[in-house]
Design a protein around this motif. Structure first.
Motif, PDB file in Angstrom:
ATOM      1  N   LYS A   1       0.815  -1.215   0.000  1.00 57.80           N
ATOM      2  CA  LYS A   1       0.000   0.000   0.000  1.00 57.80           C
ATOM      3  C   LYS A   1       0.852   1.271   0.000  1.00 57.80           C
ATOM      4  O   LYS A   1       0.316   2.376  -0.085  1.00 57.80           O
ATOM      5  CB  LYS A   1      -0.923   0.004   1.217  1.00 57.80           C
ATOM      6  N   PHE A   2       2.166   1.109   0.120  1.00 58.14           N
ATOM      7  CA  PHE A   2       3.055   2.265   0.209  1.00 58.14           C
ATOM      8  C   PHE A   2       3.596   2.671  -1.160  1.00 58.14           C
ATOM      9  O   PHE A   2       3.844   1.825  -2.019  1.00 58.14           O
ATOM     10  CB  PHE A   2       4.244   1.954   1.129  1.00 58.14           C
ATOM     11  N   ARG A   3       3.774   3.978  -1.329  1.00 58.48           N
ATOM     12  CA  ARG A   3       4.563   4.454  -2.457  1.00 58.48           C
ATOM     13  C   ARG A   3       6.030   4.129  -2.178  1.00 58.48           C
ATOM     14  O   ARG A   3       6.426   3.917  -1.038  1.00 58.48           O
ATOM     15  CB  ARG A   3       4.419   5.968  -2.631  1.00 58.48           C
TER      16      ARG A   3
ATOM     17  N   VAL B   1       8.830  14.038   0.328  1.00 60.66           N
ATOM     18  CA  VAL B   1       8.102  12.821  -0.044  1.00 60.66           C
ATOM     19  C   VAL B   1       6.707  12.842   0.577  1.00 60.66           C
ATOM     20  O   VAL B   1       6.487  13.413   1.648  1.00 60.66           O
ATOM     21  CB  VAL B   1       8.861  11.547   0.393  1.00 60.66           C
ATOM     22  N   GLU B   2       5.779  12.201  -0.107  1.00 61.08           N
ATOM     23  CA  GLU B   2       4.399  12.175   0.363  1.00 61.08           C
ATOM     24  C   GLU B   2       4.230  11.176   1.504  1.00 61.08           C
ATOM     25  O   GLU B   2       5.060  10.286   1.712  1.00 61.08           O
ATOM     26  CB  GLU B   2       3.475  11.797  -0.794  1.00 61.08           C
ATOM     27  N   ASP B   3       3.135  11.346   2.216  1.00 60.43           N
ATOM     28  CA  ASP B   3       2.794  10.398   3.270  1.00 60.43           C
ATOM     29  C   ASP B   3       2.609   9.008   2.661  1.00 60.43           C
ATOM     30  O   ASP B   3       2.324   8.865   1.467  1.00 60.43           O
ATOM     31  CB  ASP B   3       1.503  10.851   3.954  1.00 60.43           C
ATOM     32  N   ASN B   4       2.798   7.984   3.491  1.00 65.33           N
ATOM     33  CA  ASN B   4       2.696   6.584   3.058  1.00 65.33           C
ATOM     34  C   ASN B   4       3.722   6.256   1.971  1.00 65.33           C
ATOM     35  O   ASN B   4       3.386   5.763   0.893  1.00 65.33           O
ATOM     36  CB  ASN B   4       1.279   6.264   2.568  1.00 65.33           C
ATOM     37  N   THR B   5       4.977   6.564   2.288  1.00 63.32           N
ATOM     38  CA  THR B   5       6.079   6.314   1.356  1.00 63.32           C
ATOM     39  C   THR B   5       7.198   5.568   2.062  1.00 63.32           C
ATOM     40  O   THR B   5       7.554   5.898   3.196  1.00 63.32           O
ATOM     41  CB  THR B   5       6.636   7.641   0.793  1.00 63.32           C
ATOM     42  N   LEU B   6       7.743   4.578   1.383  1.00 60.01           N
ATOM     43  CA  LEU B   6       8.955   3.900   1.834  1.00 60.01           C
ATOM     44  C   LEU B   6      10.134   4.469   1.054  1.00 60.01           C
ATOM     45  O   LEU B   6      10.091   4.549  -0.177  1.00 60.01           O
ATOM     46  CB  LEU B   6       8.865   2.394   1.595  1.00 60.01           C
TER      47      LEU B   6
END
Length: 347
Positions: free
Chosen positions: A69-71, A105-110
């Motif tokens: 689910k992560f970018r 970087v955007e939220d929900n990013t690895l």
């Protein structure tokens, strides 16, 4: 949430940089923090004990299912394809500097990559010192003295790579420089390869403790003479005792560079850098010199361009020469050591 993943094959130094940078970016942007692959943290070829000497908060456990689910964001990748080795011809020599976009970087990013530039974490250094705080029962000041320089020598897999293994001249020049600071300076080596260290600097006390004691010995040193390994970088930055540190100019290509850094991310304001002639440079001087080099270097005009045809053949020949020259020098040093032992016995 911002996070990173601990990957098989990463050394502890690489993992700590990934952790610190990702957590700093999360803090900077007001996001939650988490990590994937936590079972691989501090588990590598040097140690299988995990992170036993620090109580590191790895944040939210990002599972394999959650990862989907992560970018994904990759730290900047810039490489020079040059004839130092098969690696540098096949994969390229990593030369990248800071990636300013990593801060947005955007939220929900690895985040993946090298992630070692000081600009990624330096403004949060007080927090980093807390994140990487050593447990009291594992901290050690046994080798923390005002007239003792700790040499951090990397051997192991580096010994088969002449473009990478720091040569004896660097260590001798570095010791001379440290003695300018204190004529009574003494030395001890912390290394992953005691055998190589004893060959490189015979007569200097050399140790490879467990990974925790190696780490804290570097962290608590007053003076450091460093190799081109990331292992010592964060211990140095989180130290409360460090007075002066010398590192090899051009970092991972100290032996062969004509001006490029491998990588630019490893120019740290905390360190002074020594070139192959024993000359000293500040980090500011190194950065300024590198910017001039980039503008005039024919190599940099071919950044990220793989060689082909006659140029590839020429670079392969140069890589062969680099390795053969190193092999001959290695044999010569071995013969020299044996002769010295024979003469010592005869006397």
């Amino acid at each position: 949430m911002i996070g990173t993943e601990f990957i098989n094959g990463q050394g502890l130094g690489n993992q700590l940089f990934c952790y610190v940078t990702a957590r700093a970016v999360a803090l900077e942007n007001g996001y939650e923090f988490g990590t994937a692959g936590q079972e691989r943290f501090a588990v590598n070829i040097h140690s299988d004990r995990g992170m036993y000497f620090m109580d590191v908060d790895l944040g939210h456990v990002i599972t394999e299912e959650e990862k989907k689910k992560f970018r994904v964001y990759h730290d900047v990748e810039d490489r020079l394809f040059i004839g130092n080795s098969r690696h540098d011809l096949t994969h390229g020599c990593y030369v990248a500097g800071a990636d300013p976009k990593i801060h947005q970087v955007e939220d929900n990013t690895l985040i993946y990559g090298n992630m070692q530039d000081e600009s990624y974490f330096i403004k949060y250094l007080p927090q980093v010192k807390q994140w990487l705080r050593v447990k009291p029962e594992y901290d050690s000041y046994e080798y923390s003295r005002e007239n003792l320089c700790v040499i951090n020598m990397r051997g192991g897999e580096y010994t088969g790579s002449p473009e990478l293994l720091i040569n004896r001249k660097y260590w001798l020049h570095g010791m001379e420089e440290m003695k300018k600071i204190r004529p009574d300076m003494e030395f001890v080596i912390i290394t992953d390869d005691v055998e190589t260290a004893q060959k490189m600097l015979p007569g200097i006390e050399a140790h490879h403790f467990d990974i925790g004691k190696d780490y804290v010995t570097l962290k608590n040193a007053y003076y450091l003479l460093l190799s081109n390994s990331s292992f010592a970088c964060l211990p140095a930055h989180t130290s409360e005792t460090l007075q002066f540190a010398i590192a090899p100019k051009y970092w991972a290509r100290h032996n062969v560079s004509d001006g490029y850094w491998a990588s630019e991310q490893n120019i740290y304001s905390l360190f002074h850098y020594m070139d192959r002639k024993g000359r000293m440079f500040t980090a500011k001087e190194c950065r300024e010199e590198l910017q001039r080099y980039k503008k005039t270097s024919a190599k940099y005009k071919k950044l990220n361009v793989r060689p082909q045809g006659a140029r590839l053949t020429m670079l392969r020949a140069h890589a062969w020469y680099v390795y053969k020259k190193a092999y001959v020098c290695k044999i010569a040093r071995g013969v020299e050591r044996r002769l010295k032992r024979v003469l010592h016995v005869q006397n």
